[in-house]
Design a protein around this motif. Structure first.
Motif, mmCIF file in Angstrom:
data_model
loop_
_atom_site.group_PDB
_atom_site.id
_atom_site.type_symbol
_atom_site.label_atom_id
_atom_site.label_comp_id
_atom_site.label_asym_id
_atom_site.label_seq_id
_atom_site.Cartn_x
_atom_site.Cartn_y
_atom_site.Cartn_z
ATOM 1 N N MET A 73 0.841 -1.202 0.000
ATOM 2 C CA MET A 73 0.000 0.000 0.000
ATOM 3 C C MET A 73 0.878 1.255 0.000
ATOM 4 N N LEU A 74 1.939 1.223 0.781
ATOM 5 C CA LEU A 74 2.866 2.355 0.826
ATOM 6 C C LEU A 74 3.496 2.588 -0.549
ATOM 7 N N ASN A 75 3.914 1.509 -1.197
ATOM 8 C CA ASN A 75 4.492 1.624 -2.545
ATOM 9 C C ASN A 75 3.461 2.116 -3.554
ATOM 10 N N SER A 76 2.230 1.644 -3.445
ATOM 11 C CA SER A 76 1.179 2.071 -4.370
ATOM 12 C C SER A 76 0.878 3.557 -4.222
ATOM 13 N N SER B 227 2.257 9.418 -10.474
ATOM 14 C CA SER B 227 1.437 9.417 -11.677
ATOM 15 C C SER B 227 0.548 10.652 -11.737
ATOM 16 N N LEU B 228 0.003 11.047 -10.587
ATOM 17 C CA LEU B 228 -0.851 12.237 -10.549
ATOM 18 C C LEU B 228 -0.050 13.507 -10.810
ATOM 19 N N TYR C 299 -7.741 7.556 -8.329
ATOM 20 C CA TYR C 299 -6.490 7.387 -7.581
ATOM 21 C C TYR C 299 -6.593 8.044 -6.215
ATOM 22 N N TRP C 300 -7.155 9.254 -6.168
ATOM 23 C CA TRP C 300 -7.237 9.997 -4.911
ATOM 24 C C TRP C 300 -8.025 9.219 -3.871
ATOM 25 N N LYS C 301 -9.108 8.612 -4.300
ATOM 26 C CA LYS C 301 -9.923 7.840 -3.356
ATOM 27 C C LYS C 301 -9.139 6.662 -2.803
ATOM 28 N N ARG C 302 -8.414 5.955 -3.682
ATOM 29 C CA ARG C 302 -7.612 4.818 -3.233
ATOM 30 C C ARG C 302 -6.468 5.277 -2.343
ATOM 31 N N ILE C 303 -5.826 6.381 -2.723
ATOM 32 C CA ILE C 303 -4.733 6.910 -1.909
ATOM 33 C C ILE C 303 -5.233 7.225 -0.504
ATOM 34 N N GLN C 304 -6.378 7.893 -0.420
ATOM 35 C CA GLN C 304 -6.928 8.245 0.893
ATOM 36 C C GLN C 304 -7.272 7.006 1.713
#
Length: 144
Positions: A16-19, A26-27, A65-70
């Motif tokens: 998760m940290l790497n992702s 990417s953003l 991406y933002w939702k997954r990052i959060q």
């Protein structure tokens, strides 16, 4: 968090940290890999019901991406907020290797324990992380 959630988050912590790192890069990538159409293709009608702008489509994709990052950040923060609860040296060593993404077999070989013993240590770590961290009350803060 429940026991199973903490166990899964510990196991998934490393990727998760790497992702998060990769998705943030990417953003922040300003280059556009959009191919413009020229000639007859540019004058042909676009499909209906969809925005044909490839940049718009990429913006929509990146918003996800933002939702997954959060989501990943919340899980990681939960673990990080509870690391201080682990006081035993063995438990801390096992926890650090788990967070680095090492397998239980690797940790067992590294520390000279059986894999079963490493899993027992992991269970003890999870049990300590389930406990609510003691937060000093407002009166204790003012007295100190």
């Amino acid at each position: 968090m429940e026991k199973k959630e903490i166990e899964k988050t510990l196991k998934d912590y490393h990727w998760m940290l790497n992702s998060i790192k990769v998705m943030r890069e990417s953003l922040n990538d300003t280059s556009q890999n959009v191919i413009s159409q020229y000639g007859i293709e540019a004058s042909l009608p676009k499909g209906t019901g969809k925005n044909a702008d490839p940049v718009f489509g990429d913006v929509i994709r990146r918003q996800k991406y933002w939702k997954r990052i959060q989501k990943y950040e919340r899980k990681i923060k939960t673990i990080q907020d509870r690391i201080h609860l682990i006081k035993d040296d063995r438990e801390m060593e096992v926890l650090n290797w788990i967070l680095e993404g090492k397998s239980y077999a690797w940790i067992a070989r590294h520390m000279g324990f059986s894999e079963r013993h490493i899993r027992r240590i992991r269970d003890a770590i999870i049990d300590k992380m389930i406990e609510k961290p003691d937060k000093p009350s407002a009166t204790e803060k003012s007295v100190s």
